[in-house]
Design a protein around this motif. Structure first.
Motif, PDB file in Angstrom:
ATOM      1  N   GLU A 142       6.175  -5.951   0.121  1.00 36.46           N
ATOM      2  CA  GLU A 142       5.816  -7.298   0.584  1.00 36.46           C
ATOM      3  C   GLU A 142       4.308  -7.426   0.840  1.00 36.46           C
ATOM      4  O   GLU A 142       3.691  -8.414   0.471  1.00 36.46           O
ATOM      5  CB  GLU A 142       6.610  -7.641   1.850  1.00 36.46           C
ATOM      6  N   ARG A 143       3.733  -6.393   1.462  1.00 33.98           N
ATOM      7  CA  ARG A 143       2.290  -6.439   1.750  1.00 33.98           C
ATOM      8  C   ARG A 143       1.470  -6.427   0.468  1.00 33.98           C
ATOM      9  O   ARG A 143       0.469  -7.122   0.347  1.00 33.98           O
ATOM     10  CB  ARG A 143       1.891  -5.238   2.613  1.00 33.98           C
ATOM     11  N   LEU A 144       1.910  -5.607  -0.491  1.00 30.36           N
ATOM     12  CA  LEU A 144       1.184  -5.480  -1.752  1.00 30.36           C
ATOM     13  C   LEU A 144       1.224  -6.786  -2.543  1.00 30.36           C
ATOM     14  O   LEU A 144       0.210  -7.225  -3.101  1.00 30.36           O
ATOM     15  CB  LEU A 144       1.788  -4.337  -2.578  1.00 30.36           C
ATOM     16  N   MET A 145       2.411  -7.436  -2.578  1.00 27.98           N
ATOM     17  CA  MET A 145       2.542  -8.708  -3.294  1.00 27.98           C
ATOM     18  C   MET A 145       1.635  -9.765  -2.650  1.00 27.98           C
ATOM     19  O   MET A 145       0.967 -10.521  -3.349  1.00 27.98           O
ATOM     20  CB  MET A 145       4.009  -9.170  -3.278  1.00 27.98           C
ATOM     21  N   ALA A 146       1.597  -9.774  -1.315  1.00 23.89           N
ATOM     22  CA  ALA A 146       0.767 -10.765  -0.608  1.00 23.89           C
ATOM     23  C   ALA A 146      -0.715 -10.466  -0.782  1.00 23.89           C
ATOM     24  O   ALA A 146      -1.521 -11.357  -1.048  1.00 23.89           O
ATOM     25  CB  ALA A 146       1.139 -10.777   0.871  1.00 23.89           C
ATOM     26  N   ARG A 147      -1.075  -9.171  -0.663  1.00 25.08           N
ATOM     27  CA  ARG A 147      -2.492  -8.785  -0.690  1.00 25.08           C
ATOM     28  C   ARG A 147      -3.115  -8.961  -2.075  1.00 25.08           C
ATOM     29  O   ARG A 147      -4.215  -9.480  -2.221  1.00 25.08           O
ATOM     30  CB  ARG A 147      -2.611  -7.314  -0.254  1.00 25.08           C
ATOM     31  N   ASP A 148      -2.401  -8.492  -3.111  1.00 30.65           N
ATOM     32  CA  ASP A 148      -2.984  -8.494  -4.457  1.00 30.65           C
ATOM     33  C   ASP A 148      -2.434  -9.594  -5.361  1.00 30.65           C
ATOM     34  O   ASP A 148      -2.678  -9.596  -6.561  1.00 30.65           O
ATOM     35  CB  ASP A 148      -2.766  -7.118  -5.123  1.00 30.65           C
ATOM     36  N   HIS A 149      -1.663 -10.497  -4.766  1.00 32.78           N
ATOM     37  CA  HIS A 149      -1.070 -11.620  -5.526  1.00 32.78           C
ATOM     38  C   HIS A 149      -0.313 -11.121  -6.764  1.00 32.78           C
ATOM     39  O   HIS A 149      -0.524 -11.607  -7.882  1.00 32.78           O
ATOM     40  CB  HIS A 149      -2.142 -12.646  -5.934  1.00 32.78           C
ATOM     41  N   LEU A 150       0.566 -10.144  -6.539  1.00 31.00           N
ATOM     42  CA  LEU A 150       1.330  -9.571  -7.651  1.00 31.00           C
ATOM     43  C   LEU A 150       2.779 -10.050  -7.574  1.00 31.00           C
ATOM     44  O   LEU A 150       3.272 -10.354  -6.484  1.00 31.00           O
ATOM     45  CB  LEU A 150       1.339  -8.031  -7.554  1.00 31.00           C
ATOM     46  N   ASP A 151       3.446 -10.088  -8.744  1.00 37.57           N
ATOM     47  CA  ASP A 151       4.887 -10.348  -8.671  1.00 37.57           C
ATOM     48  C   ASP A 151       5.586  -9.034  -8.298  1.00 37.57           C
ATOM     49  O   ASP A 151       4.966  -7.971  -8.255  1.00 37.57           O
ATOM     50  CB  ASP A 151       5.422 -10.930  -9.988  1.00 37.57           C
ATOM     51  N   GLU A 152       6.881  -9.117  -8.026  1.00 36.87           N
ATOM     52  CA  GLU A 152       7.593  -7.942  -7.515  1.00 36.87           C
ATOM     53  C   GLU A 152       7.560  -6.777  -8.510  1.00 36.87           C
ATOM     54  O   GLU A 152       7.377  -5.621  -8.136  1.00 36.87           O
ATOM     55  CB  GLU A 152       9.046  -8.307  -7.169  1.00 36.87           C
ATOM     56  N   TRP A 153       7.689  -7.095  -9.787  1.00 37.55           N
ATOM     57  CA  TRP A 153       7.726  -6.031 -10.805  1.00 37.55           C
ATOM     58  C   TRP A 153       6.391  -5.273 -10.857  1.00 37.55           C
ATOM     59  O   TRP A 153       6.348  -4.049 -10.885  1.00 37.55           O
ATOM     60  CB  TRP A 153       8.046  -6.626 -12.181  1.00 37.55           C
ATOM     61  N   ALA A 154       5.282  -6.041 -10.825  1.00 37.51           N
ATOM     62  CA  ALA A 154       3.954  -5.418 -10.885  1.00 37.51           C
ATOM     63  C   ALA A 154       3.708  -4.577  -9.627  1.00 37.51           C
ATOM     64  O   ALA A 154       3.165  -3.473  -9.699  1.00 37.51           O
ATOM     65  CB  ALA A 154       2.878  -6.484 -11.032  1.00 37.51           C
ATOM     66  N   ALA A 155       4.140  -5.104  -8.479  1.00 36.57           N
ATOM     67  CA  ALA A 155       3.956  -4.365  -7.224  1.00 36.57           C
ATOM     68  C   ALA A 155       4.790  -3.082  -7.240  1.00 36.57           C
ATOM     69  O   ALA A 155       4.312  -2.008  -6.850  1.00 36.57           O
ATOM     70  CB  ALA A 155       4.349  -5.247  -6.038  1.00 36.57           C
ATOM     71  N   GLN A 156       6.034  -3.198  -7.720  1.00 37.05           N
ATOM     72  CA  GLN A 156       6.912  -2.024  -7.808  1.00 37.05           C
ATOM     73  C   GLN A 156       6.283  -0.940  -8.674  1.00 37.05           C
ATOM     74  O   GLN A 156       6.316   0.237  -8.330  1.00 37.05           O
ATOM     75  CB  GLN A 156       8.272  -2.412  -8.435  1.00 37.05           C
ATOM     76  N   SER A 157       5.710  -1.345  -9.813  1.00 37.64           N
ATOM     77  CA  SER A 157       5.161  -0.347 -10.746  1.00 37.64           C
ATOM     78  C   SER A 157       3.976   0.384 -10.115  1.00 37.64           C
ATOM     79  O   SER A 157       3.756   1.561 -10.381  1.00 37.64           O
ATOM     80  CB  SER A 157       4.790  -0.982 -12.093  1.00 37.64           C
ATOM     81  N   ARG A 158       3.242  -0.294  -9.238  1.00 36.57           N
ATOM     82  CA  ARG A 158       2.118   0.372  -8.557  1.00 36.57           C
ATOM     83  C   ARG A 158       2.617   1.355  -7.496  1.00 36.57           C
ATOM     84  O   ARG A 158       2.046   2.419  -7.323  1.00 36.57           O
ATOM     85  CB  ARG A 158       1.175  -0.663  -7.935  1.00 36.57           C
ATOM     86  N   ILE A 159       3.678   0.970  -6.810  1.00 38.99           N
ATOM     87  CA  ILE A 159       4.260   1.876  -5.806  1.00 38.99           C
ATOM     88  C   ILE A 159       4.852   3.102  -6.502  1.00 38.99           C
ATOM     89  O   ILE A 159       4.660   4.239  -6.071  1.00 38.99           O
ATOM     90  CB  ILE A 159       5.339   1.138  -4.962  1.00 38.99           C
ATOM     91  N   LYS A 160       5.533   2.853  -7.623  1.00 38.52           N
ATOM     92  CA  LYS A 160       6.195   3.954  -8.350  1.00 38.52           C
ATOM     93  C   LYS A 160       5.184   4.907  -9.000  1.00 38.52           C
ATOM     94  O   LYS A 160       5.506   6.045  -9.320  1.00 38.52           O
ATOM     95  CB  LYS A 160       7.138   3.397  -9.438  1.00 38.52           C
ATOM     96  N   ALA A 161       3.940   4.436  -9.189  1.00 39.81           N
ATOM     97  CA  ALA A 161       2.905   5.295  -9.805  1.00 39.81           C
ATOM     98  C   ALA A 161       2.437   6.370  -8.819  1.00 39.81           C
ATOM     99  O   ALA A 161       1.729   7.290  -9.194  1.00 39.81           O
ATOM    100  CB  ALA A 161       1.720   4.456 -10.266  1.00 39.81           C
ATOM    101  N   GLN A 162       2.844   6.226  -7.539  1.00 43.76           N
ATOM    102  CA  GLN A 162       2.436   7.204  -6.521  1.00 43.76           C
ATOM    103  C   GLN A 162       3.624   8.066  -6.101  1.00 43.76           C
ATOM    104  O   GLN A 162       4.775   7.730  -6.356  1.00 43.76           O
ATOM    105  CB  GLN A 162       1.903   6.473  -5.274  1.00 43.76           C
TER     106      GLN A 162
END
Length: 201
Positions: A142-162
């Motif tokens: 939720e924070r990532l989507m709000a902070r970087d204006h990403l949709d859920e899929w894009a935010a998920q892929s960034r979390i999963k990259a870590q």
């Protein structure tokens, strides 16, 4: 000189923790800042990125992080390529900054390194303590989507990259949970800093 690493998941609140530590008067080496410095216009790192990822990555001589991010966060192989180019430069700059602070006689220096475990900083032997800032994956999302204006899929892929946050927590010396309010986080950081002061006096 005591060197303390601060890490955690993406959008877990590392920046808020780091800002408070800086305001308390401690020196902070910031890997995010270093990662921007090593790709400034005219650096050979930027040239290498341009050769590897194409001209459209650079606009008016400056790296377009948004375009690069869209490419690498959906493609693990490309992310690996990027890391191979930038990681040695970042690591070498961090080492230089730590050497500088040691020379100046600092007692305690913090290092904010988001990809601490992913990029094997835990194997360098530079750090006396590792602090992990943790939040739930839902909060990160939720924070990532709000902070970087990403949709859920894009935010998920960034979390999963870590590395999963649970793995980071398991490896940490100190865990600061950031699952409540900003005031609660501030109190936790103050409590933690009082232990740092006691231990280095």
């Amino acid at each position: 000189m005591k060197v303390i690493a601060i890490t955690g998941g993406i959008a877990s609140g590392k920046s808020a923790v780091t800002d408070q530590i800086r305001q308390a008067g401690y020196k902070v080496v910031d890997a995010d800042l270093v990662s921007r410095q090593v790709v400034e216009p005219g650096t050979h790192t930027l040239e290498e990125i341009k050769e590897t990822f194409g001209q459209e990555i650079v606009q008016n001589g400056v790296l377009n992080r948004k375009v690069l991010g869209e490419k690498v966060f959906t493609n693990p192989a490309l992310l690996k390529e990027l890391t191979k180019i930038t990681s040695p430069e970042i690591q070498s700059t961090i080492r230089d900054q730590l050497a500088f602070f040691k020379m100046k006689g600092e007692a305690v220096v913090f290092c904010a390194i988001p990809l601490f475990y992913e990029q094997k900083y835990d194997q360098t032997g530079w750090f006396d303590q590792v602090v992990v800032v943790a939040a739930t994956e839902r909060q990160q999302l939720e924070r990532l989507m709000a902070r970087d204006h990403l949709d859920e899929w894009a935010a998920q892929s960034r979390i999963k990259a870590q590395l999963p946050i649970q793995e980071k927590v398991a490896k940490a010396d100190v865990v600061i949970e950031n699952e409540g309010t900003a005031e609660e986080l501030e109190q936790k950081v103050s409590d933690y800093l009082s232990t740092v002061e006691v231990s280095h006096d």
